[in-house]
Design an enzyme around this catalytic site. Sequence first.
Site, PDB file in Angstrom:
ATOM      1  N   HIS A 185       0.912  -1.290   0.124  1.00  0.00           N
ATOM      2  CA  HIS A 185      -0.118  -0.074   0.026  1.00  0.00           C
ATOM      3  C   HIS A 185       0.808   1.223   0.044  1.00  0.00           C
ATOM      4  CE1 HIS A 185      -4.303   1.427   1.272  1.00  0.00           C
ATOM      5  NE2 HIS A 185      -4.300   1.169  -0.064  1.00  0.00           N
ATOM      6  N   HIS A 220      -2.923   2.132  12.718  1.00  0.00           N
ATOM      7  CA  HIS A 220      -2.336   1.472  11.379  1.00  0.00           C
ATOM      8  C   HIS A 220      -2.795   0.123  11.432  1.00  0.00           C
ATOM      9  CE1 HIS A 220       0.108   0.794   7.937  1.00  0.00           C
ATOM     10  NE2 HIS A 220       1.574   0.862   8.580  1.00  0.00           N
ATOM     11  N   MET A 255     -12.780   2.872  15.009  1.00  0.00           N
ATOM     12  CA  MET A 255     -11.553   2.080  14.521  1.00  0.00           C
ATOM     13  C   MET A 255     -11.964   1.230  13.207  1.00  0.00           C
ATOM     14  SD  MET A 255      -8.620   2.731  15.853  1.00  0.00           S
ATOM     15  CE  MET A 255      -9.040   4.247  16.691  1.00  0.00           C
ATOM     16  N   GLY A 256     -10.986   1.257  12.117  1.00  0.00           N
ATOM     17  CA  GLY A 256     -11.643   0.812  10.951  1.00  0.00           C
ATOM     18  C   GLY A 256     -12.299   1.658  10.109  1.00  0.00           C
ATOM     19  N   HIS A 259      -9.193   7.010   5.923  1.00  0.00           N
ATOM     20  CA  HIS A 259      -7.931   6.818   5.446  1.00  0.00           C
ATOM     21  C   HIS A 259      -7.446   7.956   5.142  1.00  0.00           C
ATOM     22  CE1 HIS A 259      -5.006   4.929   2.962  1.00  0.00           C
ATOM     23  NE2 HIS A 259      -5.253   3.852   3.515  1.00  0.00           N
ATOM     24  N   ARG A 268     -10.356  -2.242  -1.333  1.00  0.00           N
ATOM     25  CA  ARG A 268     -10.204  -3.529  -0.573  1.00  0.00           C
ATOM     26  C   ARG A 268     -11.356  -3.951   0.392  1.00  0.00           C
ATOM     27  NH1 ARG A 268      -4.802  -1.591   2.052  1.00  0.00           N
ATOM     28  NH2 ARG A 268      -6.507  -0.138   2.958  1.00  0.00           N
ATOM     29  N   ASP A 310      -9.510  -2.786   7.375  1.00  0.00           N
ATOM     30  CA  ASP A 310      -9.358  -3.306   8.441  1.00  0.00           C
ATOM     31  C   ASP A 310     -10.719  -3.730   9.210  1.00  0.00           C
ATOM     32  OD1 ASP A 310      -6.403  -3.602   8.928  1.00  0.00           O
ATOM     33  OD2 ASP A 310      -6.660  -1.273   9.125  1.00  0.00           O
TER      34      ASP A 310
HETATM   35  N1  COA Z   1     -13.779   7.938  13.313  1.00  0.00           N
HETATM   36  C1  COA Z   1     -14.075   9.118  13.512  1.00  0.00           C
HETATM   37  N2  COA Z   1     -13.702  10.256  12.855  1.00  0.00           N
HETATM   38  C2  COA Z   1     -12.729  10.289  11.892  1.00  0.00           C
HETATM   39  C3  COA Z   1     -12.039   8.934  11.793  1.00  0.00           C
HETATM   40  C4  COA Z   1     -12.654   7.769  12.419  1.00  0.00           C
HETATM   41  N3  COA Z   1     -11.992   6.642  12.114  1.00  0.00           N
HETATM   42  N4  COA Z   1     -11.377   8.976  10.813  1.00  0.00           N
HETATM   43  C5  COA Z   1     -11.121  10.368  10.362  1.00  0.00           C
HETATM   44  N5  COA Z   1     -12.111  11.004  11.204  1.00  0.00           N
HETATM   45  C6  COA Z   1     -12.467  12.488  11.122  1.00  0.00           C
HETATM   46  C7  COA Z   1     -11.489  13.235  11.807  1.00  0.00           C
HETATM   47  O1  COA Z   1     -11.860  13.383  13.275  1.00  0.00           O
HETATM   48  C8  COA Z   1     -11.109  14.536  11.475  1.00  0.00           C
HETATM   49  O2  COA Z   1     -12.373  15.079  11.748  1.00  0.00           O
HETATM   50  P1  COA Z   1     -12.270  16.731  12.105  1.00  0.00           P
HETATM   51  O3  COA Z   1     -11.849  17.650  10.590  1.00  0.00           O
HETATM   52  O4  COA Z   1     -13.465  17.314  12.403  1.00  0.00           O
HETATM   53  O5  COA Z   1     -11.202  16.890  13.029  1.00  0.00           O
HETATM   54  C9  COA Z   1     -11.469  14.092   9.804  1.00  0.00           C
HETATM   55  O6  COA Z   1     -12.096  12.977   9.938  1.00  0.00           O
HETATM   56  C10 COA Z   1     -10.203  14.056   9.016  1.00  0.00           C
HETATM   57  O7  COA Z   1      -9.675  12.915   9.862  1.00  0.00           O
HETATM   58  P2  COA Z   1      -7.805  12.848  10.038  1.00  0.00           P
HETATM   59  O8  COA Z   1      -7.709  12.231  11.510  1.00  0.00           O
HETATM   60  O9  COA Z   1      -7.287  14.187   9.758  1.00  0.00           O
HETATM   61  O10 COA Z   1      -7.168  11.817   9.094  1.00  0.00           O
HETATM   62  P3  COA Z   1      -5.827  11.457   9.086  1.00  0.00           P
HETATM   63  O11 COA Z   1      -5.451  11.286   7.690  1.00  0.00           O
HETATM   64  O12 COA Z   1      -4.938  12.004  10.047  1.00  0.00           O
HETATM   65  O13 COA Z   1      -5.879  10.049   9.704  1.00  0.00           O
HETATM   66  C11 COA Z   1      -6.550   7.776   9.865  1.00  0.00           C
HETATM   67  C12 COA Z   1      -6.279   8.673   8.976  1.00  0.00           C
HETATM   68  C13 COA Z   1      -6.793   6.313   9.007  1.00  0.00           C
HETATM   69  C14 COA Z   1      -5.387   7.593  10.955  1.00  0.00           C
HETATM   70  C15 COA Z   1      -7.768   8.034  10.441  1.00  0.00           C
HETATM   71  O14 COA Z   1      -8.687   8.087   9.664  1.00  0.00           O
HETATM   72  C16 COA Z   1      -8.118   6.981  11.795  1.00  0.00           C
HETATM   73  O15 COA Z   1      -7.645   7.316  12.831  1.00  0.00           O
HETATM   74  N6  COA Z   1      -8.991   6.046  11.511  1.00  0.00           N
HETATM   75  C17 COA Z   1      -9.194   5.012  12.380  1.00  0.00           C
HETATM   76  C18 COA Z   1      -7.876   4.044  12.552  1.00  0.00           C
HETATM   77  C19 COA Z   1      -7.802   2.972  11.377  1.00  0.00           C
HETATM   78  O16 COA Z   1      -8.737   2.430  11.108  1.00  0.00           O
HETATM   79  N7  COA Z   1      -6.675   2.873  10.769  1.00  0.00           N
HETATM   80  C20 COA Z   1      -6.513   2.132   9.817  1.00  0.00           C
HETATM   81  C21 COA Z   1      -6.039   2.811   8.398  1.00  0.00           C
HETATM   82  S1  COA Z   1      -6.076   1.859   7.066  1.00  0.00           S
END
Ligand code: COA
Length: 373
Positions: A185, A220, A255-256, A259, A268, A310
């Site tokens: 990825h 992650h 979680m999950g 992106h 995916r 995930d």
């Molecule tokens: N649940 C709730 N809100 C979420 C979210 C989630 N899983 N993912 C993003 N958001 C929201 C953020 O709170 C943010 O809102 P705001 O602008 O009001 O503050 C907005 O969406 C943008 O998110 P951001 O945290 O800036 O995205 P990022 O690019 O920094 O982070 C991830 C990307 C994947 C780390 C993030 O989406 C996340 O933490 N997801 C959950 C963990 C996960 O599933 N990880 C696996 C990735 S493959």
Amino acid sequence: MGNPTQSAGLAGVVAGRTALSTVGKEGAGLTYCGFAIEDLAEHASFEEVAWLLFTGELPTRPQLEEFTQRLSGQRSLPAGLRIVLEQIPGSTHPMDALRTGCSMLGCLEPELHFTDQQRAAERLLATLPSMLLYWYHFQATGTRIPLESDEPTLAGHFLRLLHRKPPSAEHVRAIDVSLILYAEHEFNASTFAARVAASTLSDIHSAITAAIGTLRGPLHGGANEAALELMERFPDPDTAERGILDLLARKEKIMGFGHRVYRDRDPRSDIIQKWAQRLCQRPEDQQLYAVAERIHAVMRREKRLFPNLDFYTAPAYRALGIPASMFTPLFVFSRTAGWAAHVFEQRADNRIIRPTAEYIGSEPRAFVPIEKR
Ligand code: COA
């Protein structure tokens, strides 16, 4: 040096070049070496994908057979590694056991020269499942399980060693598809960690140990385990809906979902969701799948957020009888192919990865002798 781009979390920063994958590229979507993920998940095996990532081309049938046999022929662990695994407490997270096992293998069978890199990567691909399951069974029951099986693929071997009985073809294929989806990825956090280590001309075991440690976190790879923990909190979809609304009101991350690169959907997720639905046949799994679907609907409605790989991996893996703490280790088995390919690519055109920082500390000030502080 010009005016360097700065962005929190390096979002949107192009930090290098790769020929290994496109993520969310307009008109291409997710591809490995030019091949669409949908085609690979439908027609290929994980071993085929690993070969593709290592060499840039799909294998011929003889090449694939030879590669699969070469991997399956080196699943046993050196005695020194088994001794170390036996010392790791059963309460340890399996990701830490793998991180330690990978590092120990680098001590016992070091990469002698960069020309040795593919051999070292193949040995890791072959032994990481053995490390996990040797340690797991030893700590659970004191049994030193045999690490050979007549299962030709990594997917089958993993299930065989986990459940200690021959797996069904459907279950092997489900794991195989998930390994394909997890294999590569682009510049995700763990791959970037591997490339940073490789850019110092360090060895491949150090690069992959760094990657395992980076994958571990819930933002992650750890998200698949965390997603199951979330789903299992709710006995039914209505309770899940109330629970998710409550978590969102408290600004908690679900979680999950979400992106860094994808904006509308993770390609995916559609593939693994179909597998989750197919595998969730027992009443308790159907119930979990219904909870997952409701969380999905609530997140779309409330936040316009979509599930990433995930999320539906969690119910699929649970239906296969895999302990939650092994979800992220499965990601490791697969992504090791991607990490190694990135190490090869970094080495082939290397410049040390060393960005700069914006300084936000105090102005220059006079040193104060210790007796005057
Ligand atoms: N649940 C709730 N809100 C979420 C979210 C989630 N899983 N993912 C993003 N958001 C929201 C953020 O709170 C943010 O809102 P705001 O602008 O009001 O503050 C907005 O969406 C943008 O998110 P951001 O945290 O800036 O995205 P990022 O690019 O920094 O982070 C991830 C990307 C994947 C780390 C993030 O989406 C996340 O933490 N997801 C959950 C963990 C996960 O599933 N990880 C696996 C990735 S493959």
